[in-house]
Motif scaffolding. Structure first.
Motif, PDB file in Angstrom:
ATOM      1  N   PRO A 213      15.809  88.855 -33.163  1.00  0.00           N
ATOM      2  CA  PRO A 213      16.287  88.177 -31.960  1.00  0.00           C
ATOM      3  C   PRO A 213      17.457  88.961 -31.371  1.00  0.00           C
ATOM      4  O   PRO A 213      18.256  89.536 -32.108  1.00  0.00           O
ATOM      5  CB  PRO A 213      16.755  86.809 -32.470  1.00  0.00           C
ATOM      6  N   SER A 403       6.522  85.227 -30.062  1.00  0.00           N
ATOM      7  CA  SER A 403       7.968  85.371 -30.281  1.00  0.00           C
ATOM      8  C   SER A 403       8.522  84.334 -31.260  1.00  0.00           C
ATOM      9  O   SER A 403       9.636  84.471 -31.740  1.00  0.00           O
ATOM     10  CB  SER A 403       8.707  85.285 -28.945  1.00  0.00           C
ATOM     11  N   ARG A 404       7.732  83.280 -31.595  1.00  0.00           N
ATOM     12  CA  ARG A 404       8.278  82.287 -32.535  1.00  0.00           C
ATOM     13  C   ARG A 404       8.553  82.901 -33.913  1.00  0.00           C
ATOM     14  O   ARG A 404       9.377  82.407 -34.660  1.00  0.00           O
ATOM     15  CB  ARG A 404       7.350  81.080 -32.671  1.00  0.00           C
ATOM     16  N   ARG A 406       9.883  85.813 -34.412  1.00  0.00           N
ATOM     17  CA  ARG A 406      11.193  86.477 -34.465  1.00  0.00           C
ATOM     18  C   ARG A 406      12.316  85.509 -34.125  1.00  0.00           C
ATOM     19  O   ARG A 406      13.453  85.722 -34.498  1.00  0.00           O
ATOM     20  CB  ARG A 406      11.227  87.744 -33.606  1.00  0.00           C
ATOM     21  N   ASN A 407      11.968  84.414 -33.443  1.00  0.00           N
ATOM     22  CA  ASN A 407      12.993  83.415 -33.111  1.00  0.00           C
ATOM     23  C   ASN A 407      13.100  82.318 -34.162  1.00  0.00           C
ATOM     24  O   ASN A 407      13.859  81.378 -34.004  1.00  0.00           O
ATOM     25  CB  ASN A 407      12.660  82.754 -31.762  1.00  0.00           C
ATOM     26  N   THR A 409      11.020  79.851 -34.890  1.00  0.00           N
ATOM     27  CA  THR A 409      10.639  78.515 -34.408  1.00  0.00           C
ATOM     28  C   THR A 409       9.167  78.281 -34.761  1.00  0.00           C
ATOM     29  O   THR A 409       8.327  78.077 -33.893  1.00  0.00           O
ATOM     30  CB  THR A 409      10.847  78.405 -32.882  1.00  0.00           C
TER      31      THR A 409
END
Ligand code: PYC
Length: 421
Positions: A213, A403-404, A406-407, A409
């Motif tokens: 992130p 992207s979840r 790397r974030n 989530t």
């Protein structure tokens, strides 16, 4: 006069053009649904759907055709509920009978902790407007008289999550219906046309999910696809390749947090109708339904090893048969006619990856479908088409972005069937 022989083909053959607005790789339900909604909802019809084999040769023709929306996460429930709603009107919309039988779906629990899990699911489902409730032994016995409700089995049935709108559908018909509707809009379908490379500007490899992130992934743009029949220029490429998702994505230089594991199923000889509900056992990891033709379709949990094999194995056949006989001992003399596997693209959180890829303009994913892809074809296709056409990610699919990973989530979907959690 009744027309006995259809004169028109359901979809036509075409020479591959040198350029399209959108190239979709994979002509299963996801690829075809994405093409269909691009055309129908957004007027984008300069689209080619490439398939390395025949239409529906992958998981669209290999799944157990179960449709349901009784998931567990606040992200998964509305998403699969929307898919169920789209399936309910799809025969009319495609003018093609998909034989959707909303016969009802029961997830059986045989342990106290599984019963607790079903209660959580029922509450989440009810809050989000999905028809699902926990029922107990008397009601189960009335709904499924053939089920062994005695204390004989090693793990007697204690309760079930009953989901009346769930059911089974004719999976090939879904593929053919979408394909025919695409063809009618001028969208081209190219079976036996394997994508061998994806061209993009920028670095040859990017680990989009692992980029930490706060650090921007390297920039690039999609420029086209190489196929066994020649090159195609395209600014938008969509990966709908299920078990082959990582192999195809690596062509674009994008690695995915996915592993491929086979999921096996089998079908018996036809029997007189005796089962008019879909039966899933949360603890035995087996699911059983009876088709309109009378055959029993049974499925197992995913194979414990990563592989691209689409063959059945004896231990899994024994497992499916043993657990089915725990539920329906009267089937002990029934013959199995066929066994097969589909290859499942499993993510670590049992949720799919849908949408664009940061840093690579024009590359879209509809992958990570694990053991739950077929039931989500319409919703994934419709909302991914909106994402491609408008450049904005619809709220319903936002939780499923690459992207979840790397974030941090993740969407841990513990109501994904055929997976031991
Ligand atoms: O998600 O219902 C399901 C399912 C059944 C078999 C494989 N997946």
């Amino acid at each position: 006069m009744i027309q006995l022989f259809r004169k028109e083909r359901m979809w036509r053959t075409h020479d591959l053009q040198r350029s399209y607005d959108v190239v979709i790789i994979g002509a299963g339900v996801h690829g075809l649904a994405t093409a269909y909604y691009l055309g129908k909802d957004h007027g984008i019809t300069n689209v080619a759907v490439l398939e390395k084999s025949y239409l529906g040769a992958g998981n669209s023709g290999r799944n157990t055709a179960i449709i349901r929306a009784n998931y567990r996460t606040p992200e998964g429930v509305p998403f699969f509920a929307r898919s169920l709603a789209l399936y309910e009107s799809l025969s009319r919309e495609l003018e093609w009978n998909l034989l959707f039988n909303q016969c009802g779906h029961l997830t059986l629990a045989h342990t106290d902790s599984s019963v607790d899990g079903l209660r959580v699911r029922a509450e989440t489902n009810q809050i989000m407007g999905v028809d699902s409730r926990v029922i107990y032994r008397d009601e189960i016995a009335k709904l499924v008289p053939a089920l062994d409700m005695s204390d004989r089995p090693r793990l007697p049935v204690l309760a079930a999550l009953y989901h009346p709108p769930g059911g089974i559908i004719r999976h090939d018909a879904v593929v053919w219906g979408y394909a025919r509707a695409c063809d009618r809009m001028g969208i081209e379908i190219h079976p036996f046309t394997e994508a061998t490379d994806i061209h993009a500007t920028g670095p040859a490899s990017r680990n989009a999910a692992d980029t930490p992130p706060g650090i921007e992934p390297p920039e690039g743009k999609i420029t086209g696809v190489e196929t066994a029949k020649g090159g195609i220029a395209a600014k938008t490429v969509v990966n709908c390749t299920a078990g082959w998702a990582t192999v195809v994505s690596r062509m674009a230089g994008v690695s995915l947090p996915i592993v491929t594991q086979p999921l096996q199923a089998c079908v018996t000889e036809p029997l007189k109708p005796f089962l008019d509900k879909v039966i899933v056992s949360a603890n035995l990891h087996v699911y059983v339904s009876q088709t309109d033709r009378g055959d029993l379709v049974m499925g197992a949990e995913v194979d414990p090893l990563q592989s691209y094999s689409m063959l059945g194995t004896l231990p899994t056949l024994e497992q499916m048969a043993t657990y089915t006989l725990e539920l329906f001992p009267q089937l002990h003399n029934v013959s199995v006619l066929r066994q097969w596997a589909g290859i499942c693209d499993m993510t670590p959180d049992f949720s799919p990856i849908i949408g664009g890829v940061e840093g690579l303009e024009g590359y879209y994913l509809d992958v990570g479908w694990g053991t739950y892809g077929f039931k989500a074809g319409p919703v994934a296709g419709k909302y991914l088409a909106e994402c491609i056409a408008t450049g904005k990610t619809p709220e319903l699919i936002e939780p499923f972005a690459l992207s979840r990973f790397r974030n941090e989530t993740l969407v841990g979907e513990k109501a994904a069937a055929a997976v031991s959690h």
